[in-house]
Design an enzyme around this catalytic site. Structure first.
Site, PDB file in Angstrom:
ATOM      1  CG  ASP A 152     -10.957  -6.648   4.379  1.00 19.11           C
ATOM      2  OD1 ASP A 152     -11.216  -5.445   4.597  1.00 19.11           O
ATOM      3  OD2 ASP A 152      -9.805  -7.059   4.125  1.00 19.11           O
ATOM      4  CG  ASP A 205     -12.898  -2.133   4.579  1.00 19.90           C
ATOM      5  OD1 ASP A 205     -13.729  -2.950   4.141  1.00 19.90           O
ATOM      6  OD2 ASP A 205     -11.694  -2.411   4.725  1.00 19.90           O
ATOM      7  NE  ARG A 219      -3.368  -0.227   2.798  1.00 26.20           N
ATOM      8  CZ  ARG A 219      -3.998  -0.516   3.924  1.00 26.20           C
ATOM      9  NH1 ARG A 219      -4.089   0.379   4.884  1.00 26.20           N
ATOM     10  NH2 ARG A 219      -4.523  -1.713   4.092  1.00 26.20           N
ATOM     11  CG  ASP A 245     -10.854  -4.480   1.125  1.00 26.88           C
ATOM     12  OD1 ASP A 245     -10.984  -3.630   2.022  1.00 26.88           O
ATOM     13  OD2 ASP A 245     -10.171  -5.504   1.276  1.00 26.88           O
ATOM     14  CB  SER A 260      -7.730  -1.524   3.509  1.00 27.01           C
ATOM     15  OG  SER A 260      -8.567  -1.915   4.563  1.00 27.01           O
TER      16      SER A 260
END
Length: 348
Positions: free
Chosen positions: A297, A293, A28, A295, A122
């Site tokens: 998860d 969030d 990231r 994505d 994320s």
């Protein structure tokens, strides 16, 4: 008329020292870094693909998805072109590139894929000034373990070239199979564009009592819900599953259109950023609220009047009500996934 095979190119490159994956095989960084640094994304994708043993990689199937943030479509095109050049036989991709992290895991296990690549940062902000990321899931549908992440990093530090098919173009909007003839490949390279929600919805049907949930949302003693997808990947899932399938009113779901910048807010499901949900819940009209969030998860749950339900308590509530979940009634329970922050609520 025969098609001319698509060329497979080997491109010289120089390694970067900062491509150590963290958090389950993920990289990231600021989006601007991926856009401006020469070969930054191809380098990491090549390192990731090279971490899969050549014998396992040749002709295998992998899953690709994204949370829809800025730079995702460009990145998916690069991933597809490099997967083809590196011997992957088939890619399964969500329509328009959209797949939640849980859906990628579900599809990997369903089709017995070698792994999956998820383009997400994320809960970090999106847009040109935000962040971008690449996560890798292995064959069991879980995040890459440390041994795989370390292998990716070691490869990235000595990388001298990457393989790519720059002329390969995929239509991400068209459901179905697309085939491509490549130079030096006996079999065609296949891409399958699948509905982003279907396979995951079928999994949920096999786990939960949809009739009971539908009655809760539509029956005489119905509970009103409010779900905030925060303009991330979960919008299509919320609309399709909770509204279309389970009968919740359409206005139960907010911020359900995936946006490249998530509407200018970090897609972080907490009391600081999910303010629209918090205010709605504080009014007392809704009995259950949730936010996701980017994505899909991570989540936040709110009870009536804005009561905050932490993840430890939600796990304990599931544990205390296993008899209501058909999957656990049929399969039994082997244990509960604990982490460092898990409270003693589960023990009780």
């Amino acid at each position: 008329m025969e098609r001319t095979p698509i060329p497979v190119l080997t491109v010289p490159t120089a390694p970067y020292e900062d491509q150590r994956p963290t958090g389950g095989g993920g990289l990231r960084r600021p989006t601007a870094l991926f856009e401006s640094q020469r070969n930054y994304l191809p380098n990491f994708v090549q390192s990731l693909l090279s971490s899969v043993d050549l014998r396992d990689r040749q002709g295998c199937t992998m899953v690709v998805g994204s949370d829809g943030r800025y730079f995702s479509k460009t990145a998916i095109e690069i991933v597809v072109q490099m997967a083809a050049a590196n011997g992957i036989g088939r890619l399964v991709i969500g329509q328009n590139g959209i797949l939640s992290t849980p859906a990628v895991s579900c599809i990997i296990r369903k089709i017995k894929a070698a792994g999956g690549i998820i383009l997400t940062a994320s809960h970090s902000p999106g847009g040109p000034g935000g962040e971008f990321g690449v996560k890798f899931e292995v064959a069991n549908g879980g995040p890459a373990p440390d041994i795989v992440s370390d292998k990716i990093y070691q490869i990235s530090k000595t990388l001298e070239e990457y393989a790519i098919c720059p002329d390969l173009r995929v239509d991400l909007s068209r459901l179905g199979r697309q085939e491509f003839d490549l130079e030096n490949k006996f079999k065609p390279f296949r891409v399958e564009i699948v509905d982003s929600v279907d396979i995951y919805l079928n999994l949920l049907r096999s786990i939960f009592d949809f009739n009971a949930i539908r009655n809760l949302l539509t029956g005489p003693n119905q509970i009103k819900i409010r779900i905030d997808a925060m303009n991330g990947v979960m919008g299509p899932y919320v609309r399709r599953i909770l509204c279309d399938e389970l009968g919740a009113p359409a206005n139960s779901a907010i911020n359900c259109i995936p946006l490249e910048d998530f509407g200018g807010q970090p897609p972080d499901p907490n009391l600081t950023y999910a303010t629209a949900l918090l205010e709605a819940m504080r009014g007392g009209e809704y009995g259950f609220g949730a936010a996701f969030d980017a994505d899909g998860d991570r989540y936040m749950i709110l009870g009536q009047n804005g009561f905050f339900v932490n993840a430890s308590d939600s796990l304990a509530i599931i544990a205390a009500n296993l008899s209501c979940i058909p999957y656990f009634c049929q399969m039994g329970v082997r244990g509960f996934g604990r982490s460092m922050p898990t409270s003693t609520a589960l023990d009780k």
